[in-house]
Scaffold this motif. Structure first.
Motif, mmCIF file in Angstrom:
data_model
loop_
_atom_site.group_PDB
_atom_site.id
_atom_site.type_symbol
_atom_site.label_atom_id
_atom_site.label_comp_id
_atom_site.label_asym_id
_atom_site.label_seq_id
_atom_site.Cartn_x
_atom_site.Cartn_y
_atom_site.Cartn_z
ATOM 1 N N VAL A 112 -52.533 -33.479 -59.841
ATOM 2 C CA VAL A 112 -53.680 -33.191 -58.971
ATOM 3 C C VAL A 112 -54.481 -32.011 -59.530
ATOM 4 N N ALA A 113 -53.780 -30.976 -59.987
ATOM 5 C CA ALA A 113 -54.484 -29.811 -60.548
ATOM 6 C C ALA A 113 -55.294 -30.214 -61.777
ATOM 7 N N TRP A 114 -54.725 -31.044 -62.666
ATOM 8 C CA TRP A 114 -55.466 -31.473 -63.851
ATOM 9 C C TRP A 114 -56.667 -32.331 -63.473
ATOM 10 N N VAL A 115 -56.525 -33.191 -62.486
ATOM 11 C CA VAL A 115 -57.657 -34.015 -62.058
ATOM 12 C C VAL A 115 -58.774 -33.126 -61.523
ATOM 13 N N VAL A 124 -43.415 -31.400 -58.323
ATOM 14 C CA VAL A 124 -44.073 -30.547 -59.319
ATOM 15 C C VAL A 124 -45.022 -31.372 -60.184
ATOM 16 N N VAL A 125 -44.595 -32.554 -60.579
ATOM 17 C CA VAL A 125 -45.447 -33.436 -61.383
ATOM 18 C C VAL A 125 -46.713 -33.798 -60.613
ATOM 19 N N VAL A 126 -46.577 -34.099 -59.328
ATOM 20 C CA VAL A 126 -47.747 -34.433 -58.503
ATOM 21 C C VAL A 126 -48.710 -33.248 -58.444
ATOM 22 N N ALA A 136 -28.414 -35.062 -68.954
ATOM 23 C CA ALA A 136 -28.016 -35.763 -67.738
ATOM 24 C C ALA A 136 -29.209 -35.881 -66.796
ATOM 25 N N ALA A 137 -29.280 -36.986 -66.089
ATOM 26 C CA ALA A 137 -30.367 -37.192 -65.123
ATOM 27 C C ALA A 137 -30.178 -36.231 -63.965
ATOM 28 N N PRO A 138 -31.285 -35.728 -63.423
ATOM 29 C CA PRO A 138 -31.151 -34.838 -62.266
ATOM 30 C C PRO A 138 -30.659 -35.611 -61.050
ATOM 31 N N GLY A 139 -30.084 -34.893 -60.115
ATOM 32 C CA GLY A 139 -29.650 -35.514 -58.869
ATOM 33 C C GLY A 139 -30.853 -35.922 -58.029
ATOM 34 N N ALA A 140 -30.584 -36.572 -56.910
ATOM 35 C CA ALA A 140 -31.657 -37.096 -56.057
ATOM 36 C C ALA A 140 -32.575 -35.984 -55.541
ATOM 37 N N LEU A 141 -32.029 -34.897 -55.068
ATOM 38 C CA LEU A 141 -32.843 -33.810 -54.528
ATOM 39 C C LEU A 141 -33.640 -33.119 -55.629
ATOM 40 N N ALA A 142 -32.990 -32.857 -56.752
ATOM 41 C CA ALA A 142 -33.689 -32.247 -57.886
ATOM 42 C C ALA A 142 -34.783 -33.180 -58.389
ATOM 43 N N GLY A 143 -34.510 -34.485 -58.390
ATOM 44 C CA GLY A 143 -35.514 -35.467 -58.799
ATOM 45 C C GLY A 143 -36.749 -35.426 -57.912
ATOM 46 N N LEU A 144 -36.540 -35.284 -56.598
ATOM 47 C CA LEU A 144 -37.680 -35.153 -55.682
ATOM 48 C C LEU A 144 -38.481 -33.889 -55.977
ATOM 49 N N GLY A 145 -37.781 -32.811 -56.297
ATOM 50 C CA GLY A 145 -38.462 -31.566 -56.648
ATOM 51 C C GLY A 145 -39.295 -31.721 -57.913
#
Length: 169
Positions: free
Chosen positions: A29-32, A23-25, A10-19
């Motif tokens: 940034v860390a990998w760059v 984390v992806v950002v 199931a797709a995450p909810g809106a708030l979980a999606g922002l979280g």
């Protein structure tokens, strides 16, 4: 890879999606930062491409990371050998290199040595064999950036999973 008969998550909810996006950002940034300290910016895409494959096709399963990294290296190697053989042997090298590439594709199609000849290998072969990439990339550095990126993202994701598990307990 997951069983094709299982229901999609199931797709995450809106708030979980922002979280998740936050984390992806942080991971990007860390990998760059880490990647540009070790490699040229031209080869950083190897780590990102590996992450994309591992996240989307292997569902971030750490047990799939060895095959993902090895497949990426096989794909890079298949693309490199065509360039190398062509530069050293001319048209004969081009023909030989293409035959080797076709043999690698065949091994993936018939599922022989799936640890090496797998969808990751074909993804990296497709990208690394693109003329624009072949003309500009240092293949050894691309291979290193891909491995280091894979290890970085694997450790990052597994660390997050462990932290999340502590909060869920």
């Amino acid at each position: 890879m997951t069983d094709s008969t299982s229901a999609p998550a199931a797709a995450p909810g809106a708030l979980a999606g922002l979280g998740i996006v936050a984390v992806v950002v942080v991971a990007i940034v860390a990998w760059v930062v880490i990647g540009t300290a070790l490699f040229t910016d031209l080869t950083l895409f190897g780590g990102f491409l590996l992450l994309w494959h591992w996240a989307n096709l292997e569902q971030l399963e750490i047990r799939r990371m060895p095959a993902t990294i090895l497949g990426a290296l096989v794909g890079i190697g298949l693309a490199w050998q065509v360039v190398y053989l062509t530069s050293t042997m001319g048209n004969t090298g081009l023909i030989l290199g293409l035959l080797i590439m076709i043999a690698g594709i065949y091994l993936q199609v018939i599922n022989v040595l799936p640890l090496l000849f797998n969808p990751t290998a074909m993804l990296f072969l497709t990208v690394a064999a693109a003329p624009l990439i072949q003309l500009k990339v240092d293949f050894a550095e691309l291979a290193m950036a891909t491995v280091v990126g894979g290890l970085f993202f694997g450790i990052f994701v597994e660390g997050l999973k462990r932290i999340a598990a502590r909060f869920m307990a």
